[in-house]
Design a protein around this motif. Sequence first.
Motif, short mmCIF file in Angstrom:
data_model
loop_
_atom_site.label_atom_id
_atom_site.label_comp_id
_atom_site.label_asym_id
_atom_site.label_seq_id
_atom_site.Cartn_x
_atom_site.Cartn_y
_atom_site.Cartn_z
N THR A 64 5.80 13.74 -8.35
CA THR A 64 5.31 12.36 -8.31
C THR A 64 6.33 11.49 -7.62
O THR A 64 7.53 11.56 -7.91
CB THR A 64 5.08 11.82 -9.75
N LEU A 65 5.84 10.68 -6.70
CA LEU A 65 6.69 9.70 -6.04
C LEU A 65 6.45 8.33 -6.67
O LEU A 65 5.29 7.92 -6.85
CB LEU A 65 6.38 9.61 -4.54
N THR A 66 7.52 7.65 -7.01
CA THR A 66 7.41 6.29 -7.54
C THR A 66 7.98 5.34 -6.51
O THR A 66 9.11 5.52 -6.03
CB THR A 66 8.16 6.14 -8.87
N PHE A 67 7.20 4.34 -6.18
CA PHE A 67 7.64 3.34 -5.20
C PHE A 67 7.98 2.06 -5.96
O PHE A 67 7.13 1.45 -6.59
CB PHE A 67 6.53 3.09 -4.18
N THR A 68 9.24 1.68 -5.90
CA THR A 68 9.69 0.48 -6.60
C THR A 68 9.81 -0.67 -5.62
O THR A 68 10.39 -0.53 -4.54
CB THR A 68 11.07 0.73 -7.25
N VAL A 69 9.21 -1.79 -5.99
CA VAL A 69 9.22 -2.97 -5.11
C VAL A 69 10.10 -4.02 -5.75
O VAL A 69 9.92 -4.37 -6.93
CB VAL A 69 7.81 -3.53 -4.92
N THR A 97 0.87 -1.18 0.00
CA THR A 97 0.00 0.00 0.00
C THR A 97 0.90 1.22 0.00
O THR A 97 1.77 1.36 0.87
CB THR A 97 -0.91 0.02 1.24
N ILE A 98 0.70 2.08 -0.98
CA ILE A 98 1.53 3.28 -1.10
C ILE A 98 0.63 4.51 -0.99
O ILE A 98 -0.57 4.44 -1.27
CB ILE A 98 2.28 3.32 -2.45
N PRO A 99 1.20 5.65 -0.56
CA PRO A 99 0.39 6.87 -0.53
C PRO A 99 0.12 7.33 -1.96
O PRO A 99 1.04 7.55 -2.73
CB PRO A 99 1.28 7.87 0.22
N ALA A 100 -1.16 7.44 -2.30
CA ALA A 100 -1.52 7.86 -3.65
C ALA A 100 -1.34 9.37 -3.81
O ALA A 100 -0.89 9.85 -4.85
CB ALA A 100 -2.95 7.46 -3.97
N ASP A 101 -1.73 10.09 -2.79
CA ASP A 101 -1.71 11.55 -2.87
C ASP A 101 -1.11 12.12 -1.60
O ASP A 101 -1.31 11.60 -0.52
CB ASP A 101 -3.13 12.11 -3.01
#
Lengths: 155, 172
Positions: free
Chosen positions: A147-152, A47-51
Motif C-alpha cells: 500500500t502506498l500512502t500519499f501524505t499532503v 489525485t493519487i493512483p488508487a491501484d
Amino acid sequence: MKKFFLSLLIAFAMPLNANAADITEGSGSQSGQVSVDYSLPSGYIVTIPADVAFTDSQLSVQRAVSAKNVRLSQGSTLHVYAKSKNDFKMKNADSYINYSMLVNTAEFNESGIVLSVLSGETSGWALLDLTAAPSGEEAYAGDYTDTLTFTVAIE
Amino acid sequence: MDKNNKNKRIALILAGALILAALILLAKCSHGAQMPVKDKQSVIVPEGGVVLTDEPKTSSAERGVEIPGIECLEINADTAQAQLDLYNPVSNRDAYYLSFELILLSSEKPETLYLSPLLAPGESVGGITLSHSLAPGEYDALIKVQPYQMDADRTMTNNAELKIKLTVRRGV
C-alpha cells in the motif's frame, strides 16, 4: 415646515445605519472608515493512483500524482509525499516481490516528495514509473500486495 | 407631377415585388438544406461520428482517485459539534467511495476524533460530532482519507493523509 419634516426623517433613519460609521455634523468636511474584508480559505484537490496492478506481461506501469484548484497562503508550498507500507515490497505472507518507483524519471529520493506546488500556482503533476522485479522463485501463488500512502502537507 | 407620382408608385411596387420574390427564393433554398438546431441539452452527432466528452476515456485505475483537502480546521471549544467541509468528488463516480478520519496528533497517542461513513461520489461530510470536545488552542491533526473500490468486497486502495492545523476557539 419642510426642514422640520426633513429633520424627523433623518432622526428616524439614523438607527437603520447602526452598522455604518457614524459621521456627525460639523463645520468642516467629515469622513469615516469602515473595514471591508473577505477571507478565502486555502485548499486543493489531489489525485493519487488508487491501484497499481502488475502482470507477467506488464511489469512496468505508469501512474500520475496531480494537484488542482490549489490555493495557498503566500509563501507556502504544497508537498505530496509517498511512502510504501512494506518498503516497496509486495508481500504474500513471508514471501515478497520487490518493486521500484521513479518520479518524473528520476530516482525516488529520501525526502519522499513526489510533487510540490508553490503558492501562486494552481496545479501541478508528477509522473510515477513503477516496475516490479519478480525473482521467479517466489514461494507462494496468490496476491502480493503493498500500500502506498500519499501524505499532503502545506509547509 | 401626377405622372411623376405615378412613376414613383410603380417603382415602389416593383421594388416591393422584387424583395418579396427574393425572400421567397431564400426560404426555398434554406428549406432544402436545413442546419440542425442545437439546444443546450442535445449534442449533434454527425453520421458515423463520435461524441466527445471533457474526460478522456481512461479506466478508473488510470484516472486515479480525487481527494479534496484543506489546510486548517476551526472548531468551537467545549463542544463536540463541528463542521467538516470535505466531500467525495463527483469525478470518482462509478469508482471509489471515500471515508474521512480526523486524527488528533498532539496527544500522547494519536486518537481518532471522528470517522465518517463511506461517502459515495457527490456526498459530503458537513456537520459532525467529535469523540469529545477540546480545550482552546492549536493542535496538529491528520485527516486520513481511505478510498474503497465499488466492488462487492469494498477493497481498500492506496490512501492519503492530509496534515492540517486544528484551531479550537472560544465562541466561534
